[in-house]
Motif scaffolding. Structure first.
Motif, PDB file in Angstrom:
ATOM      1  N   ILE A  66       8.874   2.190  -4.557  1.00 11.03           N
ATOM      2  CA  ILE A  66       7.634   1.434  -4.384  1.00 11.03           C
ATOM      3  C   ILE A  66       6.750   1.655  -5.603  1.00 11.03           C
ATOM      4  CG2 ILE A  66       5.530   1.221  -3.021  1.00 11.03           C
ATOM      5  CD1 ILE A  66       7.164   1.942  -0.580  1.00 11.03           C
ATOM      6  N   CYS A  67       6.319   0.549  -6.196  1.00 11.92           N
ATOM      7  CA  CYS A  67       5.458   0.590  -7.371  1.00 11.92           C
ATOM      8  C   CYS A  67       4.153  -0.145  -7.062  1.00 11.92           C
ATOM      9  CB  CYS A  67       6.131  -0.056  -8.575  1.00 11.92           C
ATOM     10  SG  CYS A  67       7.619   0.798  -9.112  1.00 11.92           S
ATOM     11  N   ALA A  68       3.108   0.229  -7.766  1.00 10.65           N
ATOM     12  CA  ALA A  68       1.813  -0.424  -7.611  1.00 10.65           C
ATOM     13  C   ALA A  68       1.329  -0.881  -8.984  1.00 10.65           C
ATOM     14  CB  ALA A  68       0.807   0.545  -6.994  1.00 10.65           C
ATOM     15  N   TRP A  69       0.781  -2.083  -9.025  1.00  6.67           N
ATOM     16  CA  TRP A  69       0.185  -2.611 -10.253  1.00  6.67           C
ATOM     17  C   TRP A  69      -1.315  -2.429 -10.120  1.00  6.67           C
ATOM     18  CZ3 TRP A  69       2.137  -3.471 -14.758  1.00  6.67           C
ATOM     19  CH2 TRP A  69       1.401  -4.166 -15.708  1.00  6.67           C
ATOM     20  N   VAL A  81      -5.734   9.264 -11.349  1.00  4.02           N
ATOM     21  CA  VAL A  81      -5.200  10.615 -11.193  1.00  4.02           C
ATOM     22  C   VAL A  81      -4.335  10.782  -9.958  1.00  4.02           C
ATOM     23  CG1 VAL A  81      -7.014  11.727 -12.541  1.00  4.02           C
ATOM     24  CG2 VAL A  81      -7.303  11.440 -10.080  1.00  4.02           C
ATOM     25  N   SER A  82      -4.438   9.878  -8.978  1.00 10.85           N
ATOM     26  CA  SER A  82      -3.581   9.997  -7.800  1.00 10.85           C
ATOM     27  C   SER A  82      -3.453   8.663  -7.088  1.00 10.85           C
ATOM     28  CB  SER A  82      -4.110  11.062  -6.838  1.00 10.85           C
ATOM     29  OG  SER A  82      -5.400  10.726  -6.398  1.00 10.85           O
ATOM     30  N   LEU A  83      -2.353   8.548  -6.364  1.00 11.02           N
ATOM     31  CA  LEU A  83      -2.075   7.349  -5.575  1.00 11.02           C
ATOM     32  C   LEU A  83      -1.571   7.809  -4.215  1.00 11.02           C
ATOM     33  CD1 LEU A  83      -1.902   4.181  -5.895  1.00 11.02           C
ATOM     34  CD2 LEU A  83       0.536   4.534  -6.210  1.00 11.02           C
ATOM     35  N   TYR A  84      -2.198   7.308  -3.167  1.00 13.42           N
ATOM     36  CA  TYR A  84      -1.832   7.675  -1.807  1.00 13.42           C
ATOM     37  C   TYR A  84      -1.267   6.462  -1.096  1.00 13.42           C
ATOM     38  CZ  TYR A  84      -4.621  11.892  -2.451  1.00 13.42           C
ATOM     39  OH  TYR A  84      -5.124  13.085  -2.906  1.00 13.42           O
ATOM     40  N   LEU A  89       0.047  11.750  -0.352  1.00 12.15           N
ATOM     41  CA  LEU A  89       0.089  11.725  -1.809  1.00 12.15           C
ATOM     42  C   LEU A  89       1.460  11.253  -2.274  1.00 12.15           C
ATOM     43  CD1 LEU A  89      -1.373  12.376  -4.465  1.00 12.15           C
ATOM     44  CD2 LEU A  89      -0.412  14.673  -4.306  1.00 12.15           C
ATOM     45  N   ALA A  90       1.482  10.106  -2.955  1.00  9.38           N
ATOM     46  CA  ALA A  90       2.745   9.532  -3.424  1.00  9.38           C
ATOM     47  C   ALA A  90       2.929   9.725  -4.923  1.00  9.38           C
ATOM     48  CB  ALA A  90       2.789   8.043  -3.089  1.00  9.38           C
ATOM     49  N   TRP A  91       1.834   9.885  -5.647  1.00 11.38           N
ATOM     50  CA  TRP A  91       1.905  10.080  -7.098  1.00 11.38           C
ATOM     51  C   TRP A  91       0.654  10.815  -7.542  1.00 11.38           C
ATOM     52  CZ3 TRP A  91      -1.431   8.632 -10.972  1.00 11.38           C
ATOM     53  CH2 TRP A  91      -0.961   8.780 -12.285  1.00 11.38           C
ATOM     54  N   SER A  92       0.820  11.734  -8.481  1.00 14.72           N
ATOM     55  CA  SER A  92      -0.336  12.363  -9.116  1.00 14.72           C
ATOM     56  C   SER A  92      -0.001  12.574 -10.581  1.00 14.72           C
ATOM     57  CB  SER A  92      -0.703  13.687  -8.443  1.00 14.72           C
ATOM     58  OG  SER A  92       0.306  14.641  -8.668  1.00 14.72           O
ATOM     59  N   THR A 107       6.327   5.261  -7.307  1.00 16.20           N
ATOM     60  CA  THR A 107       6.383   6.445  -6.456  1.00 16.20           C
ATOM     61  C   THR A 107       7.831   6.706  -6.053  1.00 16.20           C
ATOM     62  OG1 THR A 107       6.163   5.251  -4.371  1.00 16.20           O
ATOM     63  CG2 THR A 107       4.128   5.800  -5.546  1.00 16.20           C
ATOM     64  N   SER A 108       8.034   7.789  -5.340  1.00 13.41           N
ATOM     65  CA  SER A 108       9.381   8.125  -4.885  1.00 13.41           C
ATOM     66  C   SER A 108       9.692   7.506  -3.528  1.00 13.41           C
ATOM     67  CB  SER A 108       9.531   9.651  -4.794  1.00 13.41           C
ATOM     68  OG  SER A 108       8.590  10.168  -3.881  1.00 13.41           O
ATOM     69  N   GLN A 109       8.714   6.872  -2.905  1.00  8.90           N
ATOM     70  CA  GLN A 109       8.960   6.271  -1.599  1.00  8.90           C
ATOM     71  C   GLN A 109       9.750   4.982  -1.744  1.00  8.90           C
ATOM     72  OE1 GLN A 109       5.811   6.135   1.138  1.00  8.90           O
ATOM     73  NE2 GLN A 109       5.039   8.160   0.643  1.00  8.90           N
ATOM     74  N   THR A 110      10.581   4.685  -0.724  1.00 10.69           N
ATOM     75  CA  THR A 110      11.501   3.549  -0.824  1.00 10.69           C
ATOM     76  C   THR A 110      11.448   2.620   0.373  1.00 10.69           C
ATOM     77  OG1 THR A 110      13.270   4.855   0.187  1.00 10.69           O
ATOM     78  CG2 THR A 110      13.114   4.896  -2.220  1.00 10.69           C
ATOM     79  N   THR A 111      10.669   2.901   1.403  1.00  9.06           N
ATOM     80  CA  THR A 111      10.685   2.137   2.643  1.00  9.06           C
ATOM     81  C   THR A 111       9.787   0.912   2.550  1.00  9.06           C
ATOM     82  OG1 THR A 111      10.954   4.224   3.802  1.00  9.06           O
ATOM     83  CG2 THR A 111      10.374   2.324   5.133  1.00  9.06           C
TER      84      THR A 111
END
Length: 133
Positions: A66-69, A81-84, A89-92, A107-111
């Protein structure tokens, strides 16, 4: 001779008063300076926080993750500094975002699901709900 003793006493009292004032100044002035500088830093940080705005434009699946733009739509340079995702917490890390610039955060999440996405800087967090198809 009695006049000399009074003059010497007054001079000694003046020397003691000046010495006590100097000691008090050396103890309390640095504390005052630190407090003044801290208040000024906090004021500038709060002012920056009012002018920044991070927009999570979309979230999507890319290479199984899962990616965020994310775009800085505020008028000041800020940092990501972080993404939830759903308050987890999915990325910091640290990504410097100039005004108007965008970045991709994976992020490392895939669902695939509906997520409540929160992108945070040092001063604010900005939240959006989106679906990952």
């Amino acid at each position: 001779m009695q006049g000399q003793a009074e003059v010497i006493g007054a001079v000694l009292l003046l020397v003691i008063a000046v010495a006590l004032w100097a000691i008090a100044w050396n103890i309390f002035y640095p504390t005052y300076q630190q407090a003044s500088q801290r208040i000024e830093r906090e004021r500038l940080l709060a002012e920056k926080g009012l002018r920044e705005y991070i927009l999570v434009e979309r979230i999507y699946l890319k290479n199984g993750h899962i990616c965020a733009w994310i775009t800085n739509t505020g008028d000041v340079q800020t940092e990501l500094v972080s993404l939830y995702l759903n308050n987890t917490l999915a990325w910091s890390g640290y990504i410097d975002l100039k005004a108007g610039s965008s970045t991709e955060v994976c992020t490392s999440q895939t669902t695939k699901a509906t997520y409540r996405v929160k992108a945070c800087s040092y001063t604010n967090c900005f939240e959006v709900t989106d679906y990952v198809p």
